[in-house]
Scaffold this active site. Structure first.
Site, PDB file in Angstrom:
ATOM      1  N   SER A  65       0.830  -1.197   0.000  1.00 13.42           N
ATOM      2  CA  SER A  65       0.000   0.000   0.000  1.00 13.42           C
ATOM      3  C   SER A  65       0.871   1.256   0.000  1.00 13.42           C
ATOM      4  O   SER A  65       1.640   1.459  -0.933  1.00 13.42           O
ATOM      5  CB  SER A  65      -0.955  -0.048   1.202  1.00 13.42           C
ATOM      6  OG  SER A  65      -1.958   0.922   1.092  1.00 13.42           O
ATOM      7  N   ASP A 109      -8.857  -5.933  -4.575  1.00 11.82           N
ATOM      8  CA  ASP A 109      -8.503  -4.638  -3.995  1.00 11.82           C
ATOM      9  C   ASP A 109      -9.480  -3.560  -4.443  1.00 11.82           C
ATOM     10  O   ASP A 109      -9.760  -3.411  -5.632  1.00 11.82           O
ATOM     11  CB  ASP A 109      -7.081  -4.274  -4.427  1.00 11.82           C
ATOM     12  CG  ASP A 109      -6.434  -3.195  -3.576  1.00 11.82           C
ATOM     13  OD1 ASP A 109      -7.166  -2.439  -2.910  1.00 11.82           O
ATOM     14  OD2 ASP A 109      -5.197  -3.111  -3.585  1.00 11.82           O
ATOM     15  N   HIS A 166      -8.033  -5.064  -0.235  1.00 11.65           N
ATOM     16  CA  HIS A 166      -6.726  -4.429  -0.127  1.00 11.65           C
ATOM     17  C   HIS A 166      -5.870  -5.103   0.951  1.00 11.65           C
ATOM     18  O   HIS A 166      -4.654  -5.222   0.820  1.00 11.65           O
ATOM     19  CB  HIS A 166      -6.941  -2.950   0.203  1.00 11.65           C
ATOM     20  CG  HIS A 166      -5.728  -2.092   0.142  1.00 11.65           C
ATOM     21  ND1 HIS A 166      -5.010  -1.870  -1.018  1.00 11.65           N
ATOM     22  CD2 HIS A 166      -5.097  -1.359   1.117  1.00 11.65           C
ATOM     23  CE1 HIS A 166      -3.999  -1.051  -0.769  1.00 11.65           C
ATOM     24  NE2 HIS A 166      -4.024  -0.735   0.510  1.00 11.65           N
TER      25      HIS A 166
END
EC number: 2.3.1.-
Length: 397
Positions: free
Chosen positions: A181, A344, A377
């Site tokens: 991320s 995601d 995610h």
């Protein structure tokens, strides 16, 4: 979904490092690591301001070789810190990527010298295991917290602080820089800023471009804080003033749900909170609403609202010093392993596919290793054990 993965799902926006990550086991405890502090003075930000003192926490595992070229840098996600591997105390929780970092693991600490560092403006500013400099830190010139007078910092600023840390440790070259991320943004910025220093890069659940759609999402993440009357334009640190916990809780609720997928939410179904009936009373709630509220409220008590605002801006400034992502990525000389999550919702997989396409057009060696599962995610943190073999192959080459 296992109980362990459900708990870690809460931990991603809730109590960080409070549970075992996927692939870890209470029967195989993580190695003990020591949290240290790196400090230096008079940092000139990329925006042209000066920060008199910068403090950052870090941890290491393994040994740096004589050439200084077997180092691995692990960069953390938006709500994370440097506790990416190992245990900080006996019996304590393992780090968030402990499933892939350690002796004999894909990122083998018997082969590599692994470093993980806290970012500036870290969300966990009040946590005992996080050392950072940001709006909650004391400005030496005033003796009071910086609040919103703290300079704007970018992902590149995070990289520059890490560069000074690595220089102090004797690191000459990075065999790998990797992170999920926001950590993927730092990893990419590293290979662009210091192409001669990075041999391999592994961005997980990330993107090669901060486009307008994502800029808008980041603004929404931050918006509830500014709407809380207790925020006071960031001036809430004085004794007797209440921090903007309501706004911070709502911001974290938004981030929590955005970071997950429909598969994760199926565990709640449409059931209401026990003893409540949303069809009859507007104040009554569904189970998922209560879960988000309690998780985010608990997390807000451990976080700093101004730091969240600075973090969102730092993310918005990813690769902002280059005319385009294409121009930036063309600077890289590294080999790439791109690890997206198929489910995601923050950085949809198309971002990684576009990144791979641009890298191939630039003549770079790149492999795509998608993760599967219903965590969205969060797969890039809780589900990284899926990528064990691609990582081993990548580091063997």
């Amino acid at each position: 979904m296992t109980t362990r993965r459900l708990l870690l799902s809460a931990a991603f926006a809730g109590t960080l490092a409070s549970v075992l990550p996927a692939g870890a086991s209470a029967d195989t405890p993580a190695a003990l690591v020591e949290k240290r502090e790196f400090r230096f003075e008079n940092y000139a930000t990329r925006g042209g301001a000066t920060i008199p003192v910068v403090r950052t926490g870090y941890q290491t595992a393994g040994r740096l070789n004589a050439a200084g070229d077997n180092a691995v840098l692990i960069t953390h996600f938006f709500s994370g810190n440097s506790h990416a591997f190992g245990q900080l105390q006996a019996g304590g929780p393992p780090g968030w990527w402990d499933a892939i970092i350690g002796p004999g693991k894909p990122i083998d600490t018997e082969r590599f010298f692994v470093v993980a560092a806290d970012t500036m403006v870290n969300l966990n500013a009040a946590d005992q295991f996080t050392t950072t400099t940001g709006p909650a830190s004391v400005n030496p010139s005033t003796g009071r917290p910086w609040a919103m007078s703290f300079p704007v910092v970018s992902i590149r600023d995070f990289v520059e602080v890490q560069k000074r840390l690595l220089d102090s440790l004797g690191v000459k070259r990075l065999a790998l820089v990797a992170g999920p991320s926001m950590g993927s943004l730092q990893a990419i910025e590293w290979t662009v800023a210091y192409p001669e220093m990075v041999e391999r890069v592994m961005p997980a659940i990330g993107t090669g471009e901060m486009d307008a759609w994502m800029l808008g999402w980041l603004d929404l993440w931050a918006a509830p804080i500014r709407m809380d009357p207790n925020w006071r334009n960031g001036d809430y640190y004085a004794q007797g003033r209440e921090p903007p916990l309501r706004g911070l809780t709502e911001a974290l609720k938004l981030i929590t749900l955005h970071s997950r997928d429909r598969g994760w939410a199926q565990q709640f179904g449409r059931r209401p909170v026990e003893g409540q009936d949303p069809a009859r009373r507007i104040q009554d709630r569904f189970a998922i609403e209560q879960w988000m509220e309690s998780t985010a409220a608990a997390r807000a008590k451990q976080a700093d609202a101004n730091s969240l605002l600075y973090l969102t801006r730092a993310n918005q400034l990813f690769l902002n010093e280059y005319p385009s992502s294409k121009a930036a990525l063309a600077r890289s000389r590294a080999r790439w392993l791109v690890v997206p999550s198929r489910t995601d919702r923050v950085f949809p997989m198309e971002y990684s596919e576009e990144l791979v396409k641009e890298l191939k057009e630039a003549g770079r060696t790149v492999t795509l290793a998608p993760l599967s599962g219903g965590l969205g995610h969060l797969e890039g943190v809780a589900g990284m054990a899926q990528a064990a073999e691609p990582i081993r192959s990548f580091l063997a080459g």
